[in-house]
Design an enzyme around this catalytic site. Structure first.
Site, mmCIF file in Angstrom:
data_model
loop_
_atom_site.group_PDB
_atom_site.id
_atom_site.type_symbol
_atom_site.label_atom_id
_atom_site.label_comp_id
_atom_site.label_asym_id
_atom_site.label_seq_id
_atom_site.Cartn_x
_atom_site.Cartn_y
_atom_site.Cartn_z
ATOM 1 N N SER A 266 0.834 -1.194 0.000
ATOM 2 C CA SER A 266 0.000 0.000 0.000
ATOM 3 C C SER A 266 0.872 1.248 0.000
ATOM 4 O O SER A 266 2.082 1.191 0.214
ATOM 5 C CB SER A 266 -0.891 0.013 1.239
ATOM 6 O OG SER A 266 -0.099 0.308 2.377
ATOM 7 N N LYS A 267 0.206 2.370 -0.221
ATOM 8 C CA LYS A 267 0.886 3.652 -0.213
ATOM 9 C C LYS A 267 1.551 3.887 1.150
ATOM 10 O O LYS A 267 2.633 4.431 1.249
ATOM 11 C CB LYS A 267 -0.136 4.744 -0.516
ATOM 12 C CG LYS A 267 0.422 6.136 -0.537
ATOM 13 C CD LYS A 267 -0.667 7.110 -0.886
ATOM 14 C CE LYS A 267 -0.416 8.521 -0.472
ATOM 15 N NZ LYS A 267 0.385 8.777 0.689
ATOM 16 N N ARG A 268 0.852 3.429 2.188
ATOM 17 C CA ARG A 268 1.385 3.631 3.547
ATOM 18 C C ARG A 268 2.722 2.922 3.752
ATOM 19 O O ARG A 268 3.600 3.420 4.438
ATOM 20 C CB ARG A 268 0.364 3.163 4.585
ATOM 21 C CG ARG A 268 -0.151 4.353 5.404
ATOM 22 C CD ARG A 268 -1.214 3.968 6.380
ATOM 23 N NE ARG A 268 -2.427 3.546 5.674
ATOM 24 C CZ ARG A 268 -3.133 2.482 6.014
ATOM 25 N NH1 ARG A 268 -2.761 1.711 7.011
ATOM 26 N NH2 ARG A 268 -4.233 2.175 5.348
#
Ligand code: GLU
Length: 508
Positions: A266-268
């Site tokens: 994910s982006k996180r």
């Protein structure tokens, strides 16, 4: 005659293109080019609520940057276009009417409140509410209501959706076998599926309808997409059968996993571990927050494409560093893995370092010139060329070039304290002073000649290599790393070398 290969990448413009989406685009491109086929970009923008301004341009620019251009898509000649679903609404309306006429789709008037009630009622009994053959005759739709009532409601402007009639009468065995090029046969019991909505009450088609209608109209031969669409395969297969259209071949790509190997990337994960998950910088139009892109972080497209191609596919060769045309030559969809591929940011950097050694040096030179400008330093193309050759081996990212070479253009701002403690000895100033005298008459036109001259000189003076090399490097670079010292000295020339040594003698 075998069907021409036509594949499509069909993103929804709901934000920037994630690295996983980019890999889907890349596999489509590689497959198309391997088979002399066409790669099509289709923008799936039927969900107006999720539309994000700028996302479509971002997708187009990202594909361009990666050098994986589409043959057909927004802005190209309209062979099978338009290529934006919002411009194809009439087609979907017609298609859904065809299904209604064939008895494979029906109007449903159930309000969301009443559906919610059914859901809760079922839940309380420990069951799941599925809108299908089980109960559709007990709900409010054109199968349960009279023709007149249905017409009345439509004329009245009542809200309705159009649903797919998945299975006429459940109960009897009703399996469908769909083939996936990566996963083999997928067997699904249609009795368990719901009557999916094909047309929403806002007059827009759902993904399922628009996707199938467009793939047919655009003569797509192979649907290559992310694993998250595997559960829709049986429905899509059924839709082709209901329309009496030829079904394309399908391939569902494995997920990209977090660096830990657990869960979807994910982006996180990128934010947390400091690596980009987008090809280009993305400025969120609402918050103005910028998410970093590979380009701006100093990656070259050759490396990104190479790394991504091998995330989930193995060409079966020892060689890992491959150009785009080599990737095309080797690509085979059957060799794509079934299981998820772990994203390793360090490996990604390694690919970049490797490609930096092979790409046109002008790319590196331009970056160096640009980064020097930020310090008000003008680097000539000749000097950039020389320096790039000396430092590029140590660069993993384009953006590291300046940090690796700034000492060629400006005096060190300080001296590495630990190195000074270790290498700056009592006799060092004397050795360096002697060197300054030697330097005056030495020729610096050719590093290898200067090196030979230097070696003779230290032998004559009984100075050891260890006594002089590290202090000299400290004076010129400020730390113990950097390019070959003889190269540095010849590049800097008599005046700068002398003044840097004098400055160090005063300051250390
Ligand atoms: N619009 C869908 C997405 O963004 C496309 C899925 C497909 O390729 O069929 O994931």
């Amino acid at each position: 005659m075998t069907q021409a290969v036509r594949v499509r990448f069909a993103p929804s413009p709901t934000g920037p293109l994630h690295i996983g989406g980019l890999r889907t685009a890349l596999y489509n491109y590689l497959f198309a080019k391997k088979h002399n086929g066409d790669f099509i970009l289709r923008i799936e923008d039927t969900d107006q609520n999720r539309f994000v301004p700028g996302a479509e341009d971002y997708i187009v620019n990202a594909l361009k940057w990666c050098n994986i251009p589409f043959d057909e898509g927004p802005g190209t000649e309209d062979k099978k276009g338009p290529y934006k679903q919002s411009e194809r609404k009439e087609l979907y309306k017609k298609a859904v009417q065809t299904l209604i006429q064939k008895g494979r789709a029906y109007y449903a008037f159930d309000s969301s409140e009443s559906l919610e009630k059914h859901r809760v009622y079922h839940e309380e009994k420990g069951k799941t509410f599925i809108y299908n053959w089980h109960n559709r005759l007990k709900l409010e739709n054109s199968l349960s209501l009279s023709k007149e009532e249905v017409q009345k409601r439509i004329d009245n402007g009542d809200r309705y959706v159009i649903r797919f009639l998945m299975v006429e009468n459940g109960g009897v065995e009703n399996f469908i076998n769909s083939t996936d090029l990566i996963r083999g046969t997928i067997r699904v019991d249609l009795n368990l599926l719901d009557d999916k909505i094909l047309f929403k009450s806002d007059g827009m088609p759902t993904y399922h309808l628009a996707n199938v209608v467009d793939d047919h109209a655009m003569e797509i031969s192979h649907v290559i997409r992310g694993e998250e669409w595997l559960p829709s395969l049986a429905l899509h297969h059924q839709l082709y059968i209901a329309f009496e259209w030829k079904t394309p071949q399908f391939a569902h790509l494995p997920l990209l996993l977090k660096p830990t190997g657990k869960g979807k990337l994910s982006k996180r994960d990128g934010d947390k571990l400091g690596f980009p998950v987008f090809p280009l910088d993305w400025r969120d139009p609402e918050t103005g927050k910028v998410s970093p892109g590979y380009k701006e972080a100093g990656y070259v497209p050759e490396a990104v494409v190479n790394f991504l191609a091998l995330l989930g596919w193995n060409p079966g060769t020892e060689q890992e560093i491959l150009t785009l045309s080599e990737l095309i030559g080797l690509f085979s969809i059957e060799q794509v893995h079934k299981s998820g591929a772990r994203f390793d940011p360090e490996k990604n950097k390694w690919f970049n370092q490797q490609h930096l050694q092979h790409i046109e040096e002008s790319v590196l030179e331009e970056q160096l010139i640009k980064d020097a400008k930020a310090f008000d330093i003008v680097v000539s193309p000749e000097k950039a060329q020389k320096v790039v050759r000396l430092v590029k081996e140590r660069a993993s990212l384009l953006t590291e070039l300046w940090g690796l070479s700034s000492y060629f253009f400006m005096d060190p701002e300080g001296y590495d304290a630990k190195a000074v403690r270790k290498q700056w000895k009592e006799g060092t100033p004397e050795v360096l002073t002697k060197f300054l005298t030697f330097l005056k008459s030495a020729s610096l036109s050719e590093p290898s000649n200067f090196q030979a001259e230097f070696k003779t000189w230290i032998a004559d003076e009984s100075i050891s290599f260890g006594q002089i090399m590290a202090p000299l490097r400290l004076c010129l670079v400020g730390k113990l790393s950097g390019a070959d010292l003889f190269e540095i000295i010849c590049f800097l020339g008599h005046k700068t070398v002398t003044s840097r040594i004098q400055k160090a003698l005063q300051n250390i």
